[in-house]
Design a protein around this motif. Structure first.
Motif, PDB file in Angstrom:
ATOM      1  N   UNK A   8      -9.920  16.223  -8.947  1.00  0.00           N
ATOM      2  CA  UNK A   8     -11.028  16.472  -9.821  1.00  0.00           C
ATOM      3  C   UNK A   8     -10.921  15.311 -10.936  1.00  0.00           C
ATOM      4  N   UNK A   9      -9.950  14.547 -11.297  1.00  0.00           N
ATOM      5  CA  UNK A   9      -9.998  13.630 -12.283  1.00  0.00           C
ATOM      6  C   UNK A   9     -10.410  12.205 -11.744  1.00  0.00           C
ATOM      7  N   UNK A  10     -10.972  11.459 -12.701  1.00  0.00           N
ATOM      8  CA  UNK A  10     -11.658  10.292 -12.408  1.00  0.00           C
ATOM      9  C   UNK A  10     -10.735   9.306 -12.353  1.00  0.00           C
ATOM     10  N   UNK A  11     -10.416   8.511 -11.566  1.00  0.00           N
ATOM     11  CA  UNK A  11      -9.524   7.153 -11.563  1.00  0.00           C
ATOM     12  C   UNK A  11      -9.706   6.282 -10.438  1.00  0.00           C
ATOM     13  N   UNK A  12      -8.839   5.246 -10.267  1.00  0.00           N
ATOM     14  CA  UNK A  12      -9.281   4.380  -9.320  1.00  0.00           C
ATOM     15  C   UNK A  12      -8.911   4.819  -7.880  1.00  0.00           C
ATOM     16  N   UNK A  13      -9.791   4.619  -6.842  1.00  0.00           N
ATOM     17  CA  UNK A  13      -9.712   5.083  -5.605  1.00  0.00           C
ATOM     18  C   UNK A  13      -8.546   4.078  -4.754  1.00  0.00           C
ATOM     19  N   UNK A  14      -7.589   4.668  -4.236  1.00  0.00           N
ATOM     20  CA  UNK A  14      -6.728   3.839  -3.430  1.00  0.00           C
ATOM     21  C   UNK A  14      -6.564   4.414  -1.981  1.00  0.00           C
ATOM     22  N   UNK A  15      -6.452   3.479  -1.038  1.00  0.00           N
ATOM     23  CA  UNK A  15      -6.689   3.894   0.319  1.00  0.00           C
ATOM     24  C   UNK A  15      -5.375   3.352   1.133  1.00  0.00           C
ATOM     25  N   UNK A  16      -4.912   4.079   2.180  1.00  0.00           N
ATOM     26  CA  UNK A  16      -3.767   3.600   2.919  1.00  0.00           C
ATOM     27  C   UNK A  16      -4.117   4.347   4.302  1.00  0.00           C
ATOM     28  N   UNK A  17      -3.521   3.418   5.277  1.00  0.00           N
ATOM     29  CA  UNK A  17      -4.034   3.930   6.820  1.00  0.00           C
ATOM     30  C   UNK A  17      -3.968   2.729   7.442  1.00  0.00           C
ATOM     31  N   UNK A  18      -4.283   2.792   8.813  1.00  0.00           N
ATOM     32  CA  UNK A  18      -4.012   1.547   9.847  1.00  0.00           C
ATOM     33  C   UNK A  18      -5.306   0.685   9.692  1.00  0.00           C
ATOM     34  N   UNK A  19      -6.136   1.088   8.777  1.00  0.00           N
ATOM     35  CA  UNK A  19      -7.282   0.236   8.417  1.00  0.00           C
ATOM     36  C   UNK A  19      -7.075  -0.638   7.348  1.00  0.00           C
ATOM     37  N   UNK A  20      -5.894  -0.414   6.659  1.00  0.00           N
ATOM     38  CA  UNK A  20      -5.674  -1.473   5.612  1.00  0.00           C
ATOM     39  C   UNK A  20      -5.121  -2.836   5.959  1.00  0.00           C
ATOM     40  N   UNK A  21      -5.907  -3.800   5.404  1.00  0.00           N
ATOM     41  CA  UNK A  21      -5.566  -5.215   5.818  1.00  0.00           C
ATOM     42  C   UNK A  21      -4.252  -5.744   5.640  1.00  0.00           C
ATOM     43  N   UNK A  22      -4.022  -7.058   6.155  1.00  0.00           N
ATOM     44  CA  UNK A  22      -2.683  -7.654   6.008  1.00  0.00           C
ATOM     45  C   UNK A  22      -2.326  -8.245   4.910  1.00  0.00           C
ATOM     46  N   UNK A  23      -3.449  -8.385   3.993  1.00  0.00           N
ATOM     47  CA  UNK A  23      -3.211  -9.252   2.704  1.00  0.00           C
ATOM     48  C   UNK A  23      -4.245 -10.352   2.691  1.00  0.00           C
ATOM     49  N   UNK A  24      -4.082 -10.881   1.714  1.00  0.00           N
ATOM     50  CA  UNK A  24      -5.013 -12.285   1.436  1.00  0.00           C
ATOM     51  C   UNK A  24      -4.367 -13.498   1.874  1.00  0.00           C
ATOM     52  N   UNK A  25      -5.313 -14.232   2.593  1.00  0.00           N
ATOM     53  CA  UNK A  25      -4.705 -15.618   3.151  1.00  0.00           C
ATOM     54  C   UNK A  25      -3.958 -16.375   2.191  1.00  0.00           C
ATOM     55  N   UNK A  26      -2.705 -16.772   2.357  1.00  0.00           N
ATOM     56  CA  UNK A  26      -1.999 -17.658   1.360  1.00  0.00           C
ATOM     57  C   UNK A  26      -2.236 -17.226  -0.034  1.00  0.00           C
TER      58      UNK A  26
END
Ligand code: MLC
Ligand code: AMP
Length: 502
Positions: free
Chosen positions: A345-363
């Motif tokens: 119920x509290x407001x905060x930053x949305x964080x996501x985990x799962x097979x959908x989450x990318x492999x990182x930023x290129x270099x």
């Protein structure tokens, strides 16, 4: 062998089934998809594109661009589409950062792109035209129509999509074959796509929404689409009677509601309307429902994560919410400072985990480390989860403007403006825009008091920034409001100018 193409093709319907209806009345069948994407895969190999190489594309929307995408997947190359609005200056950065083995551009852009590519060390440039003209298409015409798909692991890269960053430097989000496949097959089931569906496709295909959500789902379902070059309200009205489903950014729905001919009768037969990429206002959701009887299904996604949440297919599609976490995806709300998970119920930053989450930023390992903590991607969106598990987005921790579904980072626009000789300093904000959701506004302190030539500023930005990033209004002020730390008070500026764009 988990190549995304292989996984899609395993379920393709019979070869004579239509994949795409084109505006000239012709159709592309699944047998054509198989053969033409093989031709492109062969051409890529012939041009020296190796497994893992990037193939960058800045070209008008076309079926051959989709076939080049599938050809990349099949050849084990990494597809890297770029917004058609990017200017030469922006392209130069992408070429140097991504180091593509091949750059594909529109035939009309070749004269401008070839020298840029040569200077950036890109070994090869070919062209792709909106009507199937272009050197790559010609080469494909002559190439073999079968290809042995390159085996790829789940974590191997399928695509890189650039997304602008808070500091102004664009980051390449690396998406794996399984990132894309897991999301496409899950969404197909969740939104009940079948081979009977005909999707009205008017989105650009250089972003997550039009390429991965719309196109991959159609392919995963063995469905069809009506493939339009761009959004045009009159054309949408003509095509809607043939469609069963539509996907769009909120601006599509706002513009359709502006059309008196957009009636309940016209869309009674439709199965599903999906909205995403930017907030759909609760008012538009309700107005749409009152006009058509359909509740738009709003979902929430990102370049880095594909789709995260969705309102239900059955059950309440609640206006102003983005729905519940999709199957396999976990969402939590965290304290933006400490990263600690917050109570329900509290407001905060949305964080996501799962097979959908990318492999990182290129270099950019340091940027990846800053945004992915223990497998959780820190979205930068602020929200809360209600007792029924519906997520509402209430704001952004990141200084981001979303205009007509395109992201604009103020820092990038401010940097471009501040480089102009007439400018002392500037602040760029998003203010409400009826059609685009938010519009870009620049507030400028000129070097010379009294200077107020907005046209000169626009002219100075023309070659530097894509058109959609350029300010819709420019204001000149003597000083910017700042806090004790010397930081510009953007909230105050947004409040003062909230009525500027109507
Ligand atoms: C065009 N213009 C824009 C703009 N699009 N300006 C600001 N914001 C935009 N989004 C400029 C044009 O260059 C033109 O400039 C002027 O505005 C008027 O153009 P238009 O004819 O009205 O634009 P149009 O071609 O109709 O395009 C508007 C649009 C388009 C909303 C249809 O922008 C669009 O298709 N947006 C979809 C974006 C999208 O796919 N986002 C998904 C990202 S993926 P001038 O001054 O030269 O005339 C993602 C993840 C997820 O976010 O969750 O999906
Ligand atoms: P992009 O970087 O272009 O992929 O944009 C992703 C951002 O779009 C998210 O971080 C959100 O801020 C925004 N977004 C996507 N879908 C929605 C939605 N349904 N409602 C509100 N914001 C959204």
């Amino acid at each position: 062998m988990t190549n995304l193409y292989t996984r899609l093709a395993e379920r393709f319907p019979t070869g004579d089934t239509v994949f795409a209806h084109l505006t000239d009345g012709s159709v592309v069948r699944y047998a054509d998809v198989e053969a033409r994407s093989a031709r492109f895969a062969n051409v890529l190999r012939d041009l020296g594109v190796q497994t893992g190489d990037r193939v960058a594309v800045q070209a008008e929307k076309s079926i051959d661009m989709l076939m080049a995408y599938l050809g990349c997947l099949r050849a084990g190359a990494v597809f890297l589409p770029l917004n058609t609005a990017y200017t030469a200056g922006e392209l130069d950065y992408f070429m140097r950062d991504a180091e593509p083995a091949l750059f594909l551009c529109d035939p009309k852009a070749l004269a401008a792109v070839a020298p840029l590519a040569a200077a950036a060390g890109v070994p090869r440039v070919e062209t792709l035209g909106a009507q199937g003209e272009g050197s790559l298409s010609k080469l494909a015409d002559a190439a073999p129509s079968s290809f042995e798909n390159v085996a790829r692991d789940d974590d191997d890269l399928a695509a890189i999509l650039y997304t602008s960053g808070t500091t102004g430097r664009s980051k390449g989000a690396m998406l794996s074959h399984d990132n894309l496949a897991s999301n496409a097959f899950m969404l197909k089931d969740f939104w009940r796509f079948t081979a009977d569906d005909i999707l009205l496709h008017a989105l650009p295909i250089f972003h997550t929404h039009g390429l991965f959500v719309a196109t991959n789902i159609v392919l995963a379902a063995g469905a069809s689409m009506i493939f339009l070059p761009r959004f045009d309200a009159a054309e949408m009205l003509r095509q809607l009677p043939r469609a069963t489903t539509m996907m769009g950014v909120p601006t599509f729905y706002i513009r359709l509601l502006d059309e008196p001919a957009f009636t309940r009768d016209l869309v009674q037969h439709m199965r599903l309307f999906v909205s995403g990429s930017a907030p759909l206002s609760a008012d538009i959701h309700r107005e749409f429902r009152a006009r058509t009887g359909h509740a738009i299904l709003e979902r929430y996604g990102m370049t880095e994560t594909n789709m995260n949440t969705s309102n239900p297919y059955d059950g309440d599609r609640i206006a102003g919410t983005v729905g519940q976490p999709l199957p396999g995806v976990s969402i939590r709300i965290a304290d933006p400072e400490s990263g600690r998970e917050l109570p329900q119920g509290e407001v905060g930053v949305i964080e996501i985990a799962g097979p959908n989450v990318f492999k990182g930023y290129w270099r950019m390992p340091e940027k990846t480390a800053a945004e992915v903590r223990d497998g959780w991607f820190i979205s930068g969106d602020l929200g809360f989860i209600d007792p029924q598990g519906y997520v509402s987005i209430v704001g952004r921790a990141k200084d981001l403007i979303i205009s007509g579904g395109y992201n604009v980072y103020p820092a990038e626009v401010e940097t471009a403006i501040d480089e102009l000789p007439e400018v002392h300093e500037s602040a760029v904000i998003g203010v409400p825009h009826r059609d685009l959701g938010e519009g870009v506004v620049a507030v400028i302190v000129p070097r010379e008091p009294g200077f107020a030539d907005a046209d000169a500023i626009q002219a100075g930005l023309a070659d530097k920034l894509a058109r959609f990033k350029q300010p819709k209004a420019i204001l000149f002020v003597d000083a910017l409001p700042k806090n004790a730390m010397g930081k510009v008070q953007k909230a105050a500026l947004r409040e003062v100018h909230k009525g500027l764009l109507g």
